[in-house]
Design a protein around this motif. Structure first.
Motif, PDB file in Angstrom:
ATOM      1  N   GLY A 292       4.226 -43.933 -25.521  1.00 51.98           N
ATOM      2  CA  GLY A 292       5.102 -43.488 -24.433  1.00 51.98           C
ATOM      3  C   GLY A 292       6.551 -43.500 -24.868  1.00 51.98           C
TER       4      GLY A 292
ATOM      5  N   TRP B  63      11.242 -39.681 -14.034  1.00 56.67           N
ATOM      6  CA  TRP B  63      11.052 -41.076 -14.427  1.00 56.67           C
ATOM      7  C   TRP B  63      12.368 -41.820 -14.642  1.00 56.67           C
ATOM      8  CZ3 TRP B  63      13.040 -41.470 -19.366  1.00 56.67           C
ATOM      9  CH2 TRP B  63      13.050 -40.307 -20.139  1.00 56.67           C
TER      10      TRP B  63
ATOM     11  N   ALA C 156      10.557 -42.705 -28.754  1.00 58.18           N
ATOM     12  CA  ALA C 156       9.213 -42.170 -28.493  1.00 58.18           C
ATOM     13  C   ALA C 156       8.284 -42.930 -29.422  1.00 58.18           C
ATOM     14  CB  ALA C 156       9.152 -40.686 -28.791  1.00 58.18           C
TER      15      ALA C 156
ATOM     16  N   CYS D 150       4.268 -44.352 -30.669  1.00 59.35           N
ATOM     17  CA  CYS D 150       2.806 -44.265 -30.658  1.00 59.35           C
ATOM     18  C   CYS D 150       2.241 -45.365 -31.562  1.00 59.35           C
ATOM     19  CB  CYS D 150       2.348 -42.891 -31.144  1.00 59.35           C
ATOM     20  SG  CYS D 150       0.564 -42.679 -31.069  1.00 59.35           S
TER      21      CYS D 150
ATOM     22  N   LYS E  59      -2.838 -45.013 -23.199  1.00 61.60           N
ATOM     23  CA  LYS E  59      -3.065 -43.654 -22.709  1.00 61.60           C
ATOM     24  C   LYS E  59      -3.849 -42.868 -23.749  1.00 61.60           C
ATOM     25  CE  LYS E  59       0.914 -41.117 -22.947  1.00 61.60           C
ATOM     26  NZ  LYS E  59       2.380 -40.815 -23.125  1.00 61.60           N
TER      27      LYS E  59
ATOM     28  N   ALA F  89      -2.718 -36.960 -24.592  1.00 63.15           N
ATOM     29  CA  ALA F  89      -1.624 -36.968 -23.603  1.00 63.15           C
ATOM     30  C   ALA F  89      -0.298 -37.273 -24.308  1.00 63.15           C
ATOM     31  CB  ALA F  89      -1.896 -37.994 -22.511  1.00 63.15           C
ATOM     32  N   GLN F  90      -0.332 -38.204 -25.244  1.00 60.77           N
ATOM     33  CA  GLN F  90       0.886 -38.516 -25.993  1.00 60.77           C
ATOM     34  C   GLN F  90       1.349 -37.306 -26.796  1.00 60.77           C
ATOM     35  OE1 GLN F  90       2.900 -40.862 -25.849  1.00 60.77           O
ATOM     36  NE2 GLN F  90       4.070 -40.888 -27.751  1.00 60.77           N
ATOM     37  N   GLN F  91       0.384 -36.567 -27.340  1.00 62.88           N
ATOM     38  CA  GLN F  91       0.711 -35.413 -28.177  1.00 62.88           C
ATOM     39  C   GLN F  91       1.428 -34.310 -27.400  1.00 62.88           C
ATOM     40  OE1 GLN F  91       0.874 -36.223 -31.285  1.00 62.88           O
ATOM     41  NE2 GLN F  91      -0.465 -34.649 -32.114  1.00 62.88           N
ATOM     42  N   SER F  92       1.280 -34.303 -26.069  1.00 61.18           N
ATOM     43  CA  SER F  92       1.965 -33.269 -25.286  1.00 61.18           C
ATOM     44  C   SER F  92       3.106 -33.851 -24.443  1.00 61.18           C
ATOM     45  CB  SER F  92       0.969 -32.524 -24.396  1.00 61.18           C
ATOM     46  OG  SER F  92       0.327 -33.433 -23.545  1.00 61.18           O
ATOM     47  N   MET F  93       3.400 -35.147 -24.633  1.00 64.73           N
ATOM     48  CA  MET F  93       4.425 -35.810 -23.803  1.00 64.73           C
ATOM     49  C   MET F  93       5.782 -35.113 -23.893  1.00 64.73           C
ATOM     50  SD  MET F  93       5.793 -39.758 -24.068  1.00 64.73           S
ATOM     51  CE  MET F  93       6.788 -39.519 -25.544  1.00 64.73           C
ATOM     52  N   LEU F  94       6.127 -34.584 -25.072  1.00 68.41           N
ATOM     53  CA  LEU F  94       7.465 -34.013 -25.254  1.00 68.41           C
ATOM     54  C   LEU F  94       7.504 -32.497 -25.012  1.00 68.41           C
ATOM     55  CD1 LEU F  94       8.492 -36.028 -28.455  1.00 68.41           C
ATOM     56  CD2 LEU F  94       9.164 -36.492 -26.090  1.00 68.41           C
TER      57      LEU F  94
END
Ligand SMILES: Cc1cc2nc3c(=O)[nH]c(=O)nc-3n(C[C@H](O)[C@H](O)[C@H](O)COP(=O)(O)OP(=O)(O)OC[C@H]3O[C@@H](n4cnc5c(N)ncnc54)[C@H](O)[C@@H]3O)c2cc1C
Length: 471
Positions: free
Chosen positions: A225, A266, A280, A282, A311, A315-320
């Motif tokens: 995150g 957020w 950022a 991971c 998570k 989902a992390q791969q598309s967070m940005l």
């Protein structure tokens, strides 16, 4: 504006020849007046104004062979669009033929050999979703809309680079349509020199119609995150970044960024537009390991937001993704950095004094680890002395001030380039980078690349790229 117009691009596309090509193809040909042309030629950087004379949408290797032969025989410029994310607009030809791969987005995962066969139109998300269904992953980048083809051929890095090296370090084999229209395979055992060149040398050697990647067990859940603080704390946060990254296990990757805070849900509205510093993150280890490895980060100061949680890796791969919308104007410069000194971190922070641009940022991606364990000449990407990627980036709408934003990027780069290894990332080069920056990317590999180019594309048919001139 850069059009990249060359003599060959000015050659008119012969109508009868194009009609014959259309009859021989399984896929479609689109002209500028056709429905679907605008979508097929839409690319990420809205600054680029190139309009192909024709777009071919292949559905098979045979379609690619026919298109390459047509372009070569009629002396037309040819370009290749994978994900269309190249900042220099290298996906598009201006007036010539663009091969557009959106109809070839298949991924075939073989769990028994831990490999994936990937078609050239895939976005990173296509591959991540298919491989993560089996708890596996290839080393791909930080924004899921990016094309696998361009990212891989330029080297590639992401959250898994510290564990497994450059993206091309996990590339096992490719299928390629050459300038002569031949279909060849390249790997460490077959056409080895071509395979060496394809691992970093970009689209200079032909049209890749299949990538075969090695996969590694990852997730499907990770601890990941974003955590953000006020830039008033940036002195301590940059020191924290250095401390944690210098001792972090390879399962932990952090990218640090400074910018003015976006109007994101957020963040408390009182912080919107205020200078911010963020990580950022991971961590691919167990939640317990992640908790221990991230303790110093999560207990630091008073974060504006802490979104780190267990998570899904996809989902992390598309967070940005949402921070990089298609169609905005983008201008970047990059350098590889070997280590972070006090002077460098101080110069980094100083770029934000009085910065008004809402979305300009400098990201330091930590990549040190597995990539440094291979010989420098294991693939044309080289740059195995890099520990961080420094990416100086501006983003503004079409009516924004290009001069002001570009000047900010160039000034920051003039200050920070003194800390470079001497290398920069070929995939982050803009259309106006001079040729010596290509040498800066490839360093000692450039002459060897020129010899491979002379063997496989002596007449430079594939030149809509960061071009390597045949030796
Ligand atoms: C928002 C964003 C985030 C990014 N994040 C990362 C990151 O985390 N890590 C990273 O390493 N890079 C990253 N990049 C850089 C990225 O690797 C390059 O922009 C890359 O060129 C994108 O590939 P593409 O297929 O989308 O490009 P395109 O614009 O479609 O093509 C770019 C080049 O690749 C060549 N090419 C494309 N397909 C083929 C093919 N089938 N055969 C031969 N040549 C081909 C073309 O000749 C062209 O020159 C990012 C870029 C953006 C815009």
């Amino acid at each position: 504006m850069t059009t990249g117009l060359t003599d060959a691009a000015r050659n008119p596309i012969p109508e009868t020849g194009l009609e014959s090509l259309a009859e021989s193809l399984q896929g479609a040909i689109l002209r500028p007046e056709d429905d679907g042309f605008a979508e097929a030629t839409l690319i990420w950087n809205g600054m680029i104004e190139k309009i192909p004379g024709a777009v071919v949408q292949p559905v098979s290797v045979g379609d690619v062979v026919a298109t390459v032969n047509f372009a070569r025989e009629n002396d037309l410029e040819i370009s290749i669009k994978g994900g269309g994310h190249n900042i220099a607009g290298l996906a598009l030809s201006d007036g010539g033929v663009t091969i557009e791969f959106s109809e070839m987005r298949g991924v075939d995962v073989d769990v028994s050999t831990r490999t994936a066969r990937v078609q050239p139109g895939c976005k990173l998300s296509d591959v991540d979703k298919a491989t993560q269904a089996h708890g596996l992953a290839a080393t791909l980048g930080f924004v899921s809309e990016t094309g696998v083809a361009g990212l891989t051929l330029g080297g590639g890095f992401g959250y898994l680079t510290r564990q497994f090296g450059w993206t091309v370090d996990g590339l096992l084999e490719v299928e390629l349509v050459t300038a002569a229209g031949d279909v060849v395979r390249a790997s460490r055992e077959e056409n080895e020199e071509l395979f060496w060149a394809l691992r970093g040398g970009g689209g200079n050697f032909g049209v890749v119609t299949e990538f075969v990647f090695e996969l590694n067990p990852i997730g499907p859940e990770v601890t990941a995150g974003l955590i953000a603080w006020s830039a008033e704390d940036s002195d301590a946060v940059t020191q924290l970044f250095r401390r944690v990254t210098e001792s972090a296990p390879r399962e932990l990757t952090i990218a640090m960024l400074m910018r003015n805070a976006p109007p994101a849900p957020w963040l408390d509205p009182s912080h919107h537009g205020q200078p911010m510093i963020a990580f950022a993150i991971c961590h691919t280890g167990s939640p317990e390991e992640a908790e221990a490895d991230l303790a110093a980060v999560r207990s630091h100061g008073e974060p504006w937001a802490d979104l780190i949680q267990v998570k899904e890796y996809v989902a992390q791969q598309s967070m940005l993704d949402a921070t990089q919308p298609k169609g905005m104007h983008y201008y970047w410069k990059s350098e590889f950095i070997a280590s972070l000194s006090d002077e460098m971190l101080s110069d980094y922070r100083a770029q934000f004094d009085g910065l008004e641009a809402p979305a300009n940022q400098i990201v330091l991606f930590h990549i040190e680890g597995a990539l440094g364990e291979r010989p420098e000449d294991d693939g044309a990407i080289g740059n195995r002395d890099a520990a961080y990627v420094c990416a100086i980036a501006s983003m503004y709408p079409s009516e924004g001030s290009a001069d002001t934003n570009k000047a900010w990027v160039r000034n920051a780069w003039e200050t920070l380039r003194q800390y470079s290894t001497g290398g920069n990332y070929i995939n982050f080069q803009t259309a106006d980078e001079p040729d010596d920056r290509i040498g800066g990317s490839y360093r000692d590999a450039l002459d060897r690349l020129a010899r491979v180019k002379a063997q496989w594309d002596p007449h430079n048919l594939f030149r809509v790229n960061r071009n390597i001139k045949p030796a």
